[in-house]
Each structure stands twice: as C-alpha cells, then as structure tokens.
Scaffold this motif. Structure first.
Motif, short mmCIF file in Angstrom:
data_model
loop_
_atom_site.label_atom_id
_atom_site.label_comp_id
_atom_site.label_asym_id
_atom_site.label_seq_id
_atom_site.Cartn_x
_atom_site.Cartn_y
_atom_site.Cartn_z
N TYR A 81 0.83 -1.20 0.00
CA TYR A 81 0.00 0.00 0.00
C TYR A 81 0.87 1.25 0.00
O TYR A 81 1.64 1.51 0.90
N TYR A 82 0.73 2.00 -1.07
CA TYR A 82 1.28 3.35 -1.18
C TYR A 82 0.09 4.29 -1.15
O TYR A 82 -0.65 4.40 -2.13
N ARG A 83 -0.11 4.94 -0.01
CA ARG A 83 -1.34 5.68 0.18
C ARG A 83 -1.04 7.09 0.72
O ARG A 83 0.07 7.37 1.20
N ASN A 84 -2.03 7.95 0.67
CA ASN A 84 -1.83 9.35 1.06
C ASN A 84 -2.01 9.55 2.56
O ASN A 84 -2.27 8.61 3.32
N GLU A 85 -1.90 10.81 2.98
CA GLU A 85 -1.94 11.14 4.41
C GLU A 85 -3.24 10.70 5.07
O GLU A 85 -3.24 10.15 6.18
N ASN A 86 -4.37 10.95 4.41
CA ASN A 86 -5.66 10.63 5.01
C ASN A 86 -5.80 9.13 5.26
O ASN A 86 -6.36 8.70 6.27
N TRP A 87 -5.26 8.33 4.35
CA TRP A 87 -5.34 6.88 4.52
C TRP A 87 -4.56 6.45 5.77
O TRP A 87 -5.06 5.69 6.59
N PHE A 88 -3.36 6.97 5.92
CA PHE A 88 -2.54 6.58 7.06
C PHE A 88 -3.15 7.08 8.38
O PHE A 88 -3.08 6.40 9.40
N LEU A 89 -3.77 8.24 8.36
CA LEU A 89 -4.39 8.77 9.58
C LEU A 89 -5.65 8.00 9.95
O LEU A 89 -6.01 7.92 11.13
N SER A 90 -6.32 7.41 8.98
CA SER A 90 -7.62 6.78 9.24
C SER A 90 -7.54 5.26 9.33
O SER A 90 -8.57 4.61 9.55
N HIS A 91 -6.35 4.67 9.15
CA HIS A 91 -6.25 3.21 9.16
C HIS A 91 -5.39 2.70 10.32
O HIS A 91 -4.71 1.68 10.21
N GLY A 92 -5.44 3.41 11.44
CA GLY A 92 -4.66 2.99 12.59
C GLY A 92 -5.10 1.65 13.16
O GLY A 92 -4.33 0.96 13.84
N LEU A 93 -6.35 1.26 12.88
CA LEU A 93 -6.88 -0.01 13.39
C LEU A 93 -6.92 -1.08 12.31
O LEU A 93 -7.63 -2.09 12.46
N ARG A 94 -6.17 -0.92 11.26
CA ARG A 94 -6.24 -1.82 10.11
C ARG A 94 -6.15 -3.29 10.51
O ARG A 94 -6.95 -4.12 10.09
N TYR A 95 -5.16 -3.61 11.31
CA TYR A 95 -4.89 -5.02 11.59
C TYR A 95 -5.59 -5.55 12.84
O TYR A 95 -5.54 -6.75 13.11
N ASP A 96 -6.26 -4.69 13.60
CA ASP A 96 -6.89 -5.14 14.83
C ASP A 96 -8.03 -6.12 14.58
O ASP A 96 -8.33 -6.96 15.44
N SER A 97 -8.67 -6.04 13.42
CA SER A 97 -9.82 -6.90 13.13
C SER A 97 -9.48 -8.05 12.19
O SER A 97 -10.38 -8.76 11.74
N TYR A 98 -8.23 -8.26 11.85
CA TYR A 98 -7.85 -9.33 10.94
C TYR A 98 -8.12 -10.71 11.56
O TYR A 98 -8.05 -10.90 12.78
N ASP A 99 -8.41 -11.66 10.71
CA ASP A 99 -8.66 -13.04 11.11
C ASP A 99 -7.39 -13.64 11.72
O ASP A 99 -6.36 -13.77 11.05
N ARG A 100 -7.44 -14.00 12.97
CA ARG A 100 -6.27 -14.56 13.66
C ARG A 100 -6.05 -16.03 13.31
O ARG A 100 -5.03 -16.61 13.70
N LYS A 101 -6.97 -16.66 12.61
CA LYS A 101 -6.82 -18.07 12.26
C LYS A 101 -6.30 -18.27 10.84
O LYS A 101 -6.11 -19.41 10.41
N GLY A 102 -6.06 -17.18 10.15
CA GLY A 102 -5.57 -17.29 8.78
C GLY A 102 -4.06 -17.14 8.70
O GLY A 102 -3.36 -17.17 9.72
N PRO A 103 -3.54 -16.97 7.50
CA PRO A 103 -2.10 -16.76 7.33
C PRO A 103 -1.67 -15.46 8.01
O PRO A 103 -2.47 -14.56 8.26
N ARG A 104 -0.40 -15.37 8.31
CA ARG A 104 0.16 -14.14 8.87
C ARG A 104 0.42 -13.14 7.75
O ARG A 104 0.45 -13.48 6.57
N VAL A 105 0.63 -11.89 8.14
CA VAL A 105 0.73 -10.79 7.17
C VAL A 105 2.17 -10.34 7.02
O VAL A 105 2.92 -10.25 8.00
N PHE A 106 2.53 -10.08 5.79
CA PHE A 106 3.79 -9.43 5.44
C PHE A 106 3.44 -8.12 4.74
O PHE A 106 2.93 -8.14 3.62
N ALA A 107 3.66 -7.00 5.43
CA ALA A 107 3.45 -5.69 4.79
C ALA A 107 4.69 -5.41 3.95
O ALA A 107 5.63 -4.75 4.37
N GLY A 108 4.71 -5.94 2.74
CA GLY A 108 5.93 -6.02 1.94
C GLY A 108 6.34 -4.75 1.24
O GLY A 108 7.53 -4.57 0.94
#
Length: 670
Positions: free
Chosen positions: A444-471
């Motif tokens: 994700y290459y995103r602008n200022e508003n995206w970064f300010l509004s996505h602070g909880l991005r990973y809090d709701s991710y499925d914990r039973k699935g694969p792990r994440v690589f923010a590559g």
C-alpha cells in the motif's frame, strides 16, 4: 543518534491548559511475541539501486552487451565490436588496432553511472580480460580523466597494463586517485607498439568495498542497511520479478556463477515512466542471488527471495489469455523447477547440482533459507473484472503443491495484489487462507488521510488465517507531495504502532523503495538517497531504524480509556504502542503525535513501582515539507535524552508534553 543532556519533560503550564491523555501500559502482561523478522528491508533495482548504486561496479556496460554495444562508451581510432568472445552468455568484446599513425590513438572511454567518481587518496581496482589475437605484446594505458579540466593534462591518475599472448587472460591493476572528482571518466589507450588487442569485461571497483569483497557492494550504502538492523531481506523485487514480459523477468539462475558470464537483463524500469526515462538502465546481474544471500548473512537477516509465478506484469498485460504473454497453467514445470532449484542452491549439500554451484562460489555451508515468495503483485479476476477466474491462485497452488512435497519446512508467501483494499484485495485475501500459505504480502502506497484513518487496520484481521507481510508501503503525499518530507514519514511512524500492536498477525514489514540515485530516480519517496560520492538517510529511514532497533520481544497492552491508541476520536491525533524487551529488561513505549498541538501525556506503568530515569529518543521538526539532503544530511535526525519517571500511588508515572508532530520513544528499565 546524537545525545544531549538529561532534561525534564514535565511542563506544568501545558498540562493545565490542555487535557492530559492517560496511557495505560500493563507491564505485567506479556502479549504476542514480536517476530525477529518484524522490521526488514526490501530491495528492488529501481532508481539505479543496483548497478550505479549498492553494487559498487563503476563501469557502465562493462561487457558491451547493451542492445547498442557501445552505449556508455566513447570509442576512437581503429576499433571493432566483435561477438565471438570467451564468455558464452556475454560474447561481445572490442578489438583495438593500430590507428595508422603513431600520434593517432585507438581507445575507449567509459562515462560510468552519471560520471566516474573518485575520492582523494582512495584506491580503485581495475580489471579486464584481454589478449593479443595475432600474438606479441601490447600496452594499455588506463587513466582517470577530467574532460572539463582547464589544466594541461586531462589525466589525473594512470597506470599501464601489459598484455601478452593469444589466449584470453584476466589482468588487474590498482589506481590511486590524487583528488576527489565527481564527474570523471575512465579512459583506455592502446599505446607502445600498438599490437592488435582484444578487451572484454572492463571493470572498476573501489578497493574499499563492504567486507572488502572484489565483486562487492558500495561500503556506505551497505553500512546504512546494516545499521537498520533488518530482520528480513526481501529481494530482488518487486515488479522486476514479473518483467513487462516473460523475457525481461528476473531469472535467478542467470545471476549466479562467474560475473563475467552472467547475461545482461533488461530493466523494466528504464522505460516505464516517460517523464523519468533512462534508456541506458540495464541489469548486469553482478548483484545476484549469491550476493543477496551473502548480504542477508552479513546483516543477520532472514532471506526472502521472490520468484516469478509465470505471470508477467498484469498492469501492462491485463489479458491472461493472450498467447505468449503469460505462461499457460499446464506449462509451468520449468518455473516450478526454478523454485525447487533455488531452494537447493540456498540449502542443498555441496554434492547436489545447485549446492555445488553455491560451494564453487565460495560458500559450501548452506544459507539456511526459510522463506520463499511466489509472485509479486499478481491477482485473480472476478466476473465483474474480466471474468478470467483464479489466474494467480491457480498457479500459486501448483507451486505450493510441488514445494511443500519436497521442502515442507519452507514457508510460502503469497500476495493480495497491488492494493490495500478493493475488489481484488477482497477476492485474494480469503483465497490465501484457502491455499494455506504461511504469509501473504500486502502492498500500500497511500496518502496522508489513509494513514491517519487506518490505525486499526490489523486489529480486526482473522487470527486463524495466514500471517501478514506488509511487503511494500510508504506514505505518498497528496497534492504533488509525493516525495520525501517530514510529515509523511511521521505518519508512517504512526501507522507502525498498529503493526507493532498486532504482532500476533503481522510478522514482517518492509518500507519501499529502498534506494534512489539523485540523478537517476524514477520513483519516490525512498529510504536512502545518494550520488556517486555521498548519501543521506531520509526521515523515513530513521523511522524504520528506530522501530527495528527498539522492536522488543513481546507486545505489552497499551490503551487510552480502554481503547487502542490509534488516532481514534477523542485521542487528538495520538498513536501509540508498547513492547517489552526480555534481553534488556526494558519497557519500550512508542508515541506519535500527528496533531499540530503539543499533547500532555500521563503514562501509567502498571506493574512497576518507584522512581527511575527513562531514556527518550525524539524525532521532531518544525516544517512539514522539510527533508534531509546531500548537503544537509542530518537536518532531521533522532535525538537522545532522558526524563524522570515518578512513583505514583499504584504505579510508576511518566509525565510528558509530547510536542506537535513528534515521534517519541520512551525506554524504562523494569
């Protein structure tokens, strides 16, 4: 990082005037482990990151294999480009002959990458392969030249090399530069009796490379990577893994073995952007997979190579049914074998086919590869977007089945495509779980508003699935602010509190891109900028470094009124996370104030009692658009200091007024 005297951060006036935000840190409850791979680096040969950058070769088109054989060279006198040379995959060379008069010169001159730059009193290793095809002996004068000089002699350093015999041989010489020259050139004259001489693979390296290696890396740039303390190293891309077509994809087997016989590859970035066009940008493969693995070993990083899945760039080739553009699903055998052979190259015994190649290159011990990425930014199609179906995941399954059958311990990394949300992301994310990949790669290459509004991005991710690589990720400023500047780097720091807080699901993260030449960039922002003599670290670099050096071993719960501190309503632009480091016994708290006002903090260290001194590291600056530069490389850098931690009634208490638009780390011994 610089230190300054111990200071008190308690400012009563501000605390009274503004609401104090109470951050509760539970130091007794160790949460998810922070993976050693959490913060790493991603290398792609964009912006002259390899040839002309990290790879210390100074000669452009050293084997005359560019489509225009003499691109990068000026040739004069009696010369001829021939194609029956000693190296099968690099057959071109130049024949130098008598020019017809003793005072007329035959020779070559190389312009380098934006110039041949030398440093005063530094020594350089020149080498070439040469022969006298008709027999006899010849002499080559090799010199550093300044074609713009007002002095009597353009040559400011030179050495003679004597060539003898009809057989190809490698010749070397060292040249010490008496001065610093940013825009010089490398000149070769055929002198003496001017016997016909063939020259091939003409090379120039600083003697002082990273670790002193002959086919080495530029020392200051490699040191900057080492100083990031990367836990994982993803290579070699990126879009160059795919290529704009199958022919231009990165092929790892071409990047190993003797450098003289590694074939040239077209770099897809030389023509991707018309406004930043570099027709002389190719890949020599001098920085190949062996060198990448070697750097991982140097840095203490886990290697994460990425291989082609048989799909060329889908942005440029959206129709997967077009013949010859992508590999058909039933024709993937050679691509899958490349993946299996790569694992053997990295881990196989010395008597295996590819383990033997590694050993012959000087590394009989295995590299202990654990991770492998399949594909870069590929995606599937749903009925509303082409209706082509599981274009990527069908290929990924074939790779997965073959790799897991032979190498069940290798962790496979898939991808959710080029976007952080949307139909393609929503389609791929559940399919990564169905395929049971170990991790999937988000970009994700995103602008200022995206970064300010996505602070909880990973809090709701499925914990039973694969792990994440923010590559691949970076804050790209809106409104023509797509370049390195302080504010976007601050927002990256804020975003990383969410990555750290969710260390149970996010196991890797790498900012991108890594390098950029100030005269040859195609993409920005970037972590490290350089010219041929100097470099500087962007504020984004320091953000990444601060997280990596202070990543700790376990997450600690940190909340404000029972909620994660993620820029939510009522939190006044604050983002925060906390970890514990078992090795040092430290509680490490990261707080980012993205607002334009100072914010009074009361950090309650539950489970700790008594007074003590906390170390602080502060990254702050008054000027959102400011950045570091070659001329002012330390304009914005982290500053170290300390503050008092008081004994509260129930827990230790740290009071602070964190300045506007500031990233601050507190380190408290437990």
């Amino acid at each position: 990082m610089r230190k300054f005297a111990t200071i008190s951060l308690l400012t009563i006036g501000l605390s009274v005037a503004a609401q104090t935000h109470v951050l509760d840190v539970n130091t007794k409850k160790l949460g998810a482990p922070v993976q050693p791979t959490m913060y790493g680096i991603f290398f792609e040969d964009i912006n002259y990151a390899a040839d002309g950058g990290l790879y210390a070769e100074m000669v452009k088109n050293r084997s005359f294999e560019f489509p225009q054989s003499l691109m990068g060279w000026r040739a004069y006198g009696n010369f001829e480009v021939r194609s029956d040379g000693p190296f099968e995959r690099n057959p071109h060379y130049v024949r130098l002959g008598y020019a017809g008069h003793n005072d007329k010169f035959t020779g070559l001159e190389n312009e380098g990458f934006f110039g041949i730059a030398t440093k005063k009193d530094a020594t350089y290793r020149f080498s070439l392969w040469a022969r006298c095809p008709e027999g006899g002996k010849s002499t080559l004068e090799v010199s550093f030249v300044d074609n713009d000089t007002m002095g009597e002699d353009q040559r400011f350093a030179r050495v003679n090399i004597n060539i003898e015999g009809k057989e190809w041989k490698k010749y070397t010489a060292e040249i010490k530069s008496p001065r610093t020259e940013a825009k010089g050139a490398l000149r070769i004259f055929l002198t003496g009796k001017k016997v016909t001489t063939d020259v091939e693979h003409i090379s120039l390296f600083p003697v002082d490379t990273w670790k002193g290696r002959e086919n080495g890396m530029r020392k200051d740039l490699a040191q900057a990577l080492y100083d990031m303390r990367p836990g994982v190293f993803r290579f070699p891309g990126g879009c160059i893994v795919e290529g704009v077509n199958l022919e231009s994809r990165y092929q790892w087997k071409n990047s190993v073995g003797p450098v003289e016989n590694r074939p040239l590859n077209e770099n897809r970035w030389h023509y991707t952007f018309g406004h930043r066009f570099y027709p002389d940008y190719f890949q020599s493969y001098g920085l190949g997979f062996f060198e990448f693995f070697q750097l991982c070993e140097d840095f203490g990083s886990e290697a994460l190579p990425v291989i082609s899945c048989g799909l060329s760039c889908q942005f440029q080739n959206p129709d997967p049914t077009k013949p010859g553009v992508h590999v058909a699903l039933d024709s993937l055998d050679s691509y899958i074998q490349d993946a299996l052979d790569l694992i053997e190259f990295a881990n196989g015994p010395v008597d295996s086919q590819w383990g033997k190649v590694r050993a012959e290159m000087g590394h009989p011990e295995p590299f202990n590869l654990k991770y492998l990425g399949v594909g870069n930014e590929q995606w599937d199609y749903d009925e509303q977007h082409g209706g082509f179906g599981p274009v990527f995941t069908a290929r990924l399954k074939k790779f997965s089945d073959a790799i897991r059958a032979k190498y069940p311990n290798i962790k496979l990394i898939g991808t959710t495509g080029p976007n952080s949300e949307g139909w393609d992301f929503d389609l791929l994310q559940p399919r990564m779980k169905e395929l049971k990949v170990d991790l999937y790669d988000e970009h994700y290459y995103r602008n200022e508003n995206w970064f300010l509004s996505h602070g909880l991005r990973y809090d709701s991710y499925d914990r039973k699935g694969p792990r994440v690589f923010a590559g691949e990720y970076a804050c790209h400023g809106a409104n023509n602010h797509k370049w390195n500047h302080y504010y976007t780097s601050l927002l990256e720091a804020a975003h990383m509190t969410g990555i750290e807080r969710n260390a149970d699901i996010v196991h890797m993260a790498t900012y991108a891109p890594l390098f950029a030449h100030v005269e040859g960039w195609q993409w920005r922002p970037d972590a490290i900028w350089f010219d041929n003599l100097r470099m500087f670290k962007s504020v984004s670099y320091y953000v990444q470094q601060l997280y990596a050096v202070n990543k700790g071993t376990n997450v600690l719960p940190l909340t404000m009124q029972g909620k994660p501190v993620a820029g939510q309503e009522g939190q006044d632009g604050l983002f925060a996370s906390s970890v514990f480091d078992k090795a040092t016994g430290e509680v490490i708290i990261k707080v980012v104030n993205t607002s334009d006002k100072a914010q009074p903090l009361s950090i309650q260290l539950q489970g700790m009692k008594g007074t003590r001194t906390a170390q602080i590291i502060t990254l702050t600056h008054d000027g959102d658009d400011d950045e570091n530069t070659l001329d002012n490389p330390e304009k914005i850098i982290p500053i170290e200091g300390s503050c008092q931690v008081d004994a509260g009634k129930k827990s230790s208490l740290l009071l602070d007024d964190i300045p506007a638009k500031t990233f601050r780390i507190y380190k408290v011994k437990k």
